[in-house]
Design an enzyme around this catalytic site. Structure first.
Site, mmCIF file in Angstrom:
data_model
loop_
_atom_site.group_PDB
_atom_site.id
_atom_site.type_symbol
_atom_site.label_atom_id
_atom_site.label_comp_id
_atom_site.label_asym_id
_atom_site.label_seq_id
_atom_site.Cartn_x
_atom_site.Cartn_y
_atom_site.Cartn_z
ATOM 1 N N LYS A 193 9.573 14.603 83.941
ATOM 2 C CA LYS A 193 9.043 14.724 85.743
ATOM 3 C C LYS A 193 9.461 13.739 86.245
ATOM 4 C CE LYS A 193 4.540 13.291 88.044
ATOM 5 N NZ LYS A 193 3.256 12.658 87.136
ATOM 6 N N GLU A 228 16.234 7.249 77.973
ATOM 7 C CA GLU A 228 16.129 7.486 76.484
ATOM 8 C C GLU A 228 16.689 9.126 76.646
ATOM 9 O OE1 GLU A 228 12.924 6.646 77.059
ATOM 10 O OE2 GLU A 228 12.086 5.599 75.819
ATOM 11 N N GLY A 239 2.670 13.113 82.965
ATOM 12 C CA GLY A 239 3.251 13.476 82.268
ATOM 13 C C GLY A 239 2.046 13.765 81.075
ATOM 14 N N ARG A 240 1.867 13.612 80.673
ATOM 15 C CA ARG A 240 0.417 14.239 78.993
ATOM 16 C C ARG A 240 0.252 14.981 79.553
ATOM 17 N NH1 ARG A 240 -0.235 9.161 81.173
ATOM 18 N NH2 ARG A 240 -2.465 8.577 81.845
ATOM 19 N N GLU A 265 -2.649 7.178 75.531
ATOM 20 C CA GLU A 265 -2.045 6.506 77.215
ATOM 21 C C GLU A 265 -3.043 6.349 78.064
ATOM 22 O OE1 GLU A 265 1.956 7.248 77.607
ATOM 23 O OE2 GLU A 265 1.844 8.461 79.632
ATOM 24 N N HIS A 275 -5.656 13.810 50.657
ATOM 25 C CA HIS A 275 -4.962 13.301 49.774
ATOM 26 C C HIS A 275 -3.966 12.283 50.215
ATOM 27 C CE1 HIS A 275 -6.080 16.678 46.635
ATOM 28 N NE2 HIS A 275 -5.982 17.135 48.059
ATOM 29 N N LYS A 287 9.450 -1.242 78.633
ATOM 30 C CA LYS A 287 10.729 -0.542 79.829
ATOM 31 C C LYS A 287 11.438 -1.617 80.201
ATOM 32 C CE LYS A 287 8.390 3.684 80.805
ATOM 33 N NZ LYS A 287 8.826 4.642 81.402
HETATM 34 O O1 F6P Z 1 5.763 6.814 78.002
HETATM 35 C C1 F6P Z 1 5.298 6.830 79.567
HETATM 36 C C2 F6P Z 1 5.593 7.587 80.504
HETATM 37 O O2 F6P Z 1 5.272 7.732 81.656
HETATM 38 C C3 F6P Z 1 5.106 9.231 79.940
HETATM 39 O O3 F6P Z 1 3.855 8.749 80.618
HETATM 40 C C4 F6P Z 1 5.420 10.123 79.912
HETATM 41 O O4 F6P Z 1 5.659 11.345 79.783
HETATM 42 C C5 F6P Z 1 7.304 9.935 79.265
HETATM 43 O O5 F6P Z 1 6.981 8.196 79.559
HETATM 44 C C6 F6P Z 1 8.343 10.700 79.936
HETATM 45 O O6 F6P Z 1 8.382 10.187 81.432
HETATM 46 P P1 F6P Z 1 9.417 11.251 82.064
HETATM 47 O O7 F6P Z 1 8.877 12.814 82.708
HETATM 48 O O8 F6P Z 1 9.682 11.029 83.265
HETATM 49 O O9 F6P Z 1 10.847 11.751 81.357
#
Ligand code: F6P
Length: 640
Positions: A213, A219, A273-274, A360, A391, A589
């Site tokens: 987003k 990462e 995002g979620r 979240e 199990h 972060k």
């Molecule tokens: O974990 C935090 C967060 O901002 C989430 O809300 C989001 O889904 C994720 O990081 C990934 O963010 P992006 O889509 O901006 O890479």
């Protein structure tokens, strides 16, 4: 604007608080005997049945929850969401994931603009692009068809698409459309995840979709640079244009990264995002794998629930009922967790996805106005497909005791293999908060210093029942999710039932096992040895609900997703929190970025670790000393 008062100050809230004492006098065994109550607690929408009769609730509990919904202005809050108001106030944004799956002719406004045409522009672009990739008219740099897709993204840019992909993989119709194609997800910045993803892949036939987003997530961006290197080192830098596309709200950064904006698929800041699996975040990779028509069915399923949620009276409204019951369990009954137990392997990634959506969204400590909350909010969500979970962790769900020492005393120490029991010991069990207990204590006292064993059994059973119903803590409400039809029916000639019936036998049995339990009296009748009775007793009275879907095709999967998304919103609306921001993920972060800088200067200039506490300094120093790291003047990719 939301009012600055807390929902816990309202009369319906206080009424429910008191009502807990009433419910604590009930046991699900008895509640389930009330046929009328059980029938009223079954709701059906478009073939999906919700049975919440195994919740620790009476019909008047539900009425009280509706009053709470009124006090929380639930109806108005849902309307404000559907009207595109900036209900995500800390980020000053609308919350319109419902617009992502709206039919073309539907209207959803954000900031005065109908966003549905923008949604469909992107969907049409995805349809066109995915068809070209799938039919081989869009090929890689060496002219080969792109049959393998690696979607890079994390959190909401990963978990939702992974859940839907896993669910569709075994749906016969979707699987047919995916023949010869492969979709993989690269989320973790751990180079091991890169290694796993590229193992067996040929850059010539691979399309990488970078999903972020913000297009700033550390990462994802490092993984994107790693995959860009993997492609360009094999095919040359010019190949990136053919082998990498992006999904983002930040098209400027997409271009800066080196991806042609023509190959970027937009979404908008009014999509959290979620909550983004129905945007290009999910629709692009899933369409590449299954074709757009399959994904459209998934969107239609979600849209069906969006309409249901907005227009159905609360009494029959699946997400509203689920949300209110979750508030009842988490806040009033004090149950901190929720187990999500799909009786379908195809839903194996459902709980991990809902974990993010729920935790979240609702893991918040202050109200939407910033007031610290004097009550518990979001649940700890976890889960596994049944029967695997049975199990694994179901033992704890079935038998963990609440007032640990007291109950162990009742069922263990009291049931000594002797025939008598000194009544004075019973006084140790007295809890003056539990009225009924005193009555049983008195009965015991009248009986003198010894109590015949049968009375003792009856007594301890009663005591355990009272304690079980009267206490808070380690009860885990369960969501049982099942489907009437299997995606992959199997029946072996000569077997008693089909494989799906075998699976579903457990789906139907577990909720009753949790609700009814097994009493010492029942065990006695079965001639269970006295010393085993405490071990084999199940207190019961453990709440669950069952969701039975007709099947698990793309449409139903969309419905299931939207039911949970809206349920979580309902919970947040009642608690009066902002379920659509996620400030809690920021601090870690920032600190990671400090560590990253330290690792860089220590590795490249040999600078000592400084600016951290003694614990982190010691660990970092050991980490750096033990492994000199990779030389910084060369690129190293996984060797698997
Ligand atoms: O974990 C935090 C967060 O901002 C989430 O809300 C989001 O889904 C994720 O990081 C990934 O963010 P992006 O889509 O901006 O890479």
């Amino acid at each position: 604007m939301a009012s600055a008062s807390l929902i816990s100050d309202t009369e319906p809230w206080k009424d429910l608080k008191e009502h807990v004492n009433e419910i604590n006098k009930t046991h699900l065994r008895d509640l389930l005997n009330d046929v009328e109550r059980s029938q009223s607690m079954m709701v059906e929408n478009d073939g999906i049945i919700l049975d919440y009769s195994r919740q620790r609730a009476r019909l008047d509990t539900i009425d009280k929850l509706f009053k709470l919904a009124e006090a929380a202005q639930l109806r108005q809050k849902i309307d404000r969401m559907y009207n595109g108001e900036h209900i995500n106030s800390t980020e000053n944004r609308s919350v319109l994931h419902i617009a992502l799956r709206a039919p073309r002719d539907k209207i959803f406004y954000s900031d005065g603009k109908n966003v549905v045409p923008d949604v469909w522009n992107v969907l049409d672009k995805i349809k066109d692009f995915s068809e070209r990739v799938r039919n081989g008219s869009w090929v890689g740099a060496t002219g080969k068809a792109l049959k393998d897709v690696v979607a890079i993204g994390i959190g909401g840019s990963f978990l939702g698409p992974l859940f839907v992909h896993t669910a569709l993989q075994t749906d016969p119709e979707a699987a047919e459309c995916a023949k010869g194609r492969q979709l993989q997800f690269l989320a973790n910045v751990d180079p091991v995840d890169v290694a796993r993803n590229i193992k067996g892949l040929n850059p010539e036939t691979t399309l990488v979709v970078v999903v972020s987003k913000t297009f700033t997530t550390a990462e994802t961006m490092l993984n994107a640079r790693t995959m860009r290197e993997w492609i360009s080192s094999a095919l040359g830098p010019q190949a990136v244009a053919k082998h990498m596309v992006a999904v983002s709200t930040n098209l400027v950064l997409v271009e800066k990264f080196g991806i042609d904006p023509a190959n970027a698929f937009a979404f908008w800041d009014w999509v959290g995002g979620r909550y983004s699996v129905c945007s290009a975040v999910g629709v692009l990779p899933l369409s590449l794998q299954y074709g757009f028509p399959t994904v459209e069915k998934f969107l239609n399923g979600a849209s069906n629930i969006d309409t249901h949620f907005h227009s159905t009276p609360f009494e029959k409204n699946l997400p509203v009922l689920l949300g209110l019951l979750s508030v009842w369990n988490a806040t009033f009954l004090g149950y901190p967790a929720r187990a999500i137990l799909p009786y379908s392997q195809s839903l194996e990634k459902f709980a991990p996805h809902i974990q993010q959506v729920s935790m979240e969204s609702n893991g918040k400590g202050v109200s939407i106005d910033g007031i610290p909350l004097p009550f518990e909010t979001g649940e700890i969500d976890f889960g596994e497909p049944g029967t695997n979970g049975q199990h694994s962790f179901y033992q704890l769900i079935h038998q963990i005791l609440f007032p640990d020492c007291l109950l162990r005393f009742c069922l263990g120490d009291l049931l000594l293999p002797s025939l008598t029991f000194p009544a004075h010991q019973i006084s140790r069990l007295i809890s003056d908060q539990i009225e009924e207990f005193a009555v049983y204590f008195q009965i015991a006292s009248y009986m003198g210093s010894t109590i015949p064993l049968p009375v003792l059994w009856w007594f301890s059973y009663k005591v355990s029942e009272i304690l079980v119903v009267a206490t808070f803590g380690r009860v885990i409400p369960c969501d049982f999710i099942g489907a009437i039809r299997s995606q992959q029916p199997v029946y072996l000639k000569g077997e008693v039932v089909s494989n799906h019936d075998e699976l579903m036998s457990n789906f139907f049995a577990q909720p009753d096992a949790l609700a009814y339990g097994k009493t010492p009296e029942q065990l006695l009748l079965e001639n269970v040895a006295a010393h085993l009775i405490p071990h084999k007793t199940f207190s019961g009275n453990r709440p669950s609900l069952s969701l039975l879907l007709p099947s698990l095709n793309a449409y139903n999967i969309g419905q299931l997703l939207a039911i949970y998304e809206h349920r979580i919103a309902v919970e947040g609306f009642i608690w009066g929190i902002n379920s659509f921001d996620q400030w809690g993920v920021e601090l870690g972060k920032v600190l990671a970025s400090q560590v990253r800088k330290q690792l860089h200067v220590s590795r490249t200039k040999g600078e000592p670790v400084q600016g951290f506490n003694v614990s982190t300094t010691t660990l970092l120093t050991k980490y750096l000393e033990a492994e000199p790291g990779i030389p910084f003047d060369t690129t190293v990719l996984p060797k698997v």
